[in-house]
Design a protein around this motif. Sequence first.
Motif, PDB file in Angstrom:
ATOM      1  N   TYR A   9       8.208  46.795   4.657  1.00 60.89           N
ATOM      2  CA  TYR A   9       8.357  47.536   5.906  1.00 60.89           C
ATOM      3  C   TYR A   9       9.349  48.660   5.705  1.00 60.89           C
ATOM      4  O   TYR A   9      10.361  48.505   5.020  1.00 60.89           O
ATOM      5  N   SER A  10       9.059  49.777   6.335  1.00 55.18           N
ATOM      6  CA  SER A  10       9.994  50.897   6.255  1.00 55.18           C
ATOM      7  C   SER A  10      10.954  50.840   7.436  1.00 55.18           C
ATOM      8  O   SER A  10      10.724  50.135   8.411  1.00 55.18           O
ATOM      9  N   VAL A  11      12.022  51.591   7.336  1.00 50.67           N
ATOM     10  CA  VAL A  11      12.994  51.629   8.433  1.00 50.67           C
ATOM     11  C   VAL A  11      12.326  52.170   9.693  1.00 50.67           C
ATOM     12  O   VAL A  11      12.622  51.734  10.803  1.00 50.67           O
ATOM     13  N   GLU A  12      11.384  53.100   9.524  1.00 48.71           N
ATOM     14  CA  GLU A  12      10.694  53.676  10.679  1.00 48.71           C
ATOM     15  C   GLU A  12       9.903  52.598  11.427  1.00 48.71           C
ATOM     16  O   GLU A  12       9.853  52.592  12.656  1.00 48.71           O
ATOM     17  N   ASP A  13       9.264  51.686  10.673  1.00 48.13           N
ATOM     18  CA  ASP A  13       8.516  50.621  11.322  1.00 48.13           C
ATOM     19  C   ASP A  13       9.438  49.786  12.221  1.00 48.13           C
ATOM     20  O   ASP A  13       9.108  49.483  13.359  1.00 48.13           O
ATOM     21  N   PHE A  14      10.594  49.439  11.677  1.00 45.77           N
ATOM     22  CA  PHE A  14      11.519  48.617  12.449  1.00 45.77           C
ATOM     23  C   PHE A  14      12.074  49.375  13.646  1.00 45.77           C
ATOM     24  O   PHE A  14      12.197  48.833  14.736  1.00 45.77           O
ATOM     25  N   ASN A  19      12.424  50.190  19.379  1.00 44.14           N
ATOM     26  CA  ASN A  19      12.358  51.118  20.510  1.00 44.14           C
ATOM     27  C   ASN A  19      11.361  50.640  21.553  1.00 44.14           C
ATOM     28  O   ASN A  19      11.632  50.699  22.755  1.00 44.14           O
ATOM     29  N   SER A  20      10.207  50.155  21.112  1.00 43.99           N
ATOM     30  CA  SER A  20       9.211  49.687  22.079  1.00 43.99           C
ATOM     31  C   SER A  20       9.727  48.455  22.814  1.00 43.99           C
ATOM     32  O   SER A  20       9.534  48.313  24.022  1.00 43.99           O
ATOM     33  N   ARG A  21      10.417  47.566  22.094  1.00 41.52           N
ATOM     34  CA  ARG A  21      10.995  46.388  22.753  1.00 41.52           C
ATOM     35  C   ARG A  21      12.032  46.819  23.800  1.00 41.52           C
ATOM     36  O   ARG A  21      12.082  46.285  24.909  1.00 41.52           O
ATOM     37  N   ARG A  27      12.074  48.614  31.439  1.00 41.70           N
ATOM     38  CA  ARG A  27      11.112  48.572  32.546  1.00 41.70           C
ATOM     39  C   ARG A  27      11.275  47.283  33.331  1.00 41.70           C
ATOM     40  O   ARG A  27      11.205  47.275  34.551  1.00 41.70           O
ATOM     41  N   ARG A  28      11.494  46.173  32.614  1.00 40.56           N
ATOM     42  CA  ARG A  28      11.666  44.897  33.296  1.00 40.56           C
ATOM     43  C   ARG A  28      12.925  44.923  34.155  1.00 40.56           C
ATOM     44  O   ARG A  28      12.948  44.405  35.267  1.00 40.56           O
ATOM     45  N   LYS A  29      14.004  45.524  33.634  1.00 43.65           N
ATOM     46  CA  LYS A  29      15.241  45.612  34.416  1.00 43.65           C
ATOM     47  C   LYS A  29      15.013  46.419  35.684  1.00 43.65           C
ATOM     48  O   LYS A  29      15.469  46.045  36.765  1.00 43.65           O
ATOM     49  N   GLU A  30      14.304  47.553  35.560  1.00 39.39           N
ATOM     50  CA  GLU A  30      14.041  48.379  36.738  1.00 39.39           C
ATOM     51  C   GLU A  30      13.245  47.594  37.772  1.00 39.39           C
ATOM     52  O   GLU A  30      13.552  47.613  38.962  1.00 39.39           O
ATOM     53  N   ALA A  31      12.229  46.865  37.317  1.00 39.65           N
ATOM     54  CA  ALA A  31      11.416  46.076  38.244  1.00 39.65           C
ATOM     55  C   ALA A  31      12.262  45.005  38.911  1.00 39.65           C
ATOM     56  O   ALA A  31      12.154  44.788  40.123  1.00 39.65           O
ATOM     57  N   GLN A  32      13.128  44.344  38.149  1.00 44.34           N
ATOM     58  CA  GLN A  32      13.980  43.310  38.725  1.00 44.34           C
ATOM     59  C   GLN A  32      14.912  43.904  39.780  1.00 44.34           C
ATOM     60  O   GLN A  32      15.146  43.302  40.822  1.00 44.34           O
TER      61      GLN A  32
END
Length: 54
Positions: A9-14, A19-21, A27-32
């Motif tokens: 895996y490259s650093v970009e993959d991680f 970032n997506s996580r 988004r979950r915090k905003e919804a909460q």
Amino acid sequence: MTTTPKRCYSVEDFSDLINSRLQKLERRKEAQQQYGSLLAVLRQQIDSYRQRRP
């Protein structure tokens, strides 16, 4: 796209994964927060309604 996991895996993959996580968590915090304020308003209305009833 292959289903077999990559061996290296490259650093970009991680960083993409992290970032997506993080975006999902934000988004979950905003919804909460939105639902939390809605629930607070509902609780206030219910409390005042109970106090008005004899």
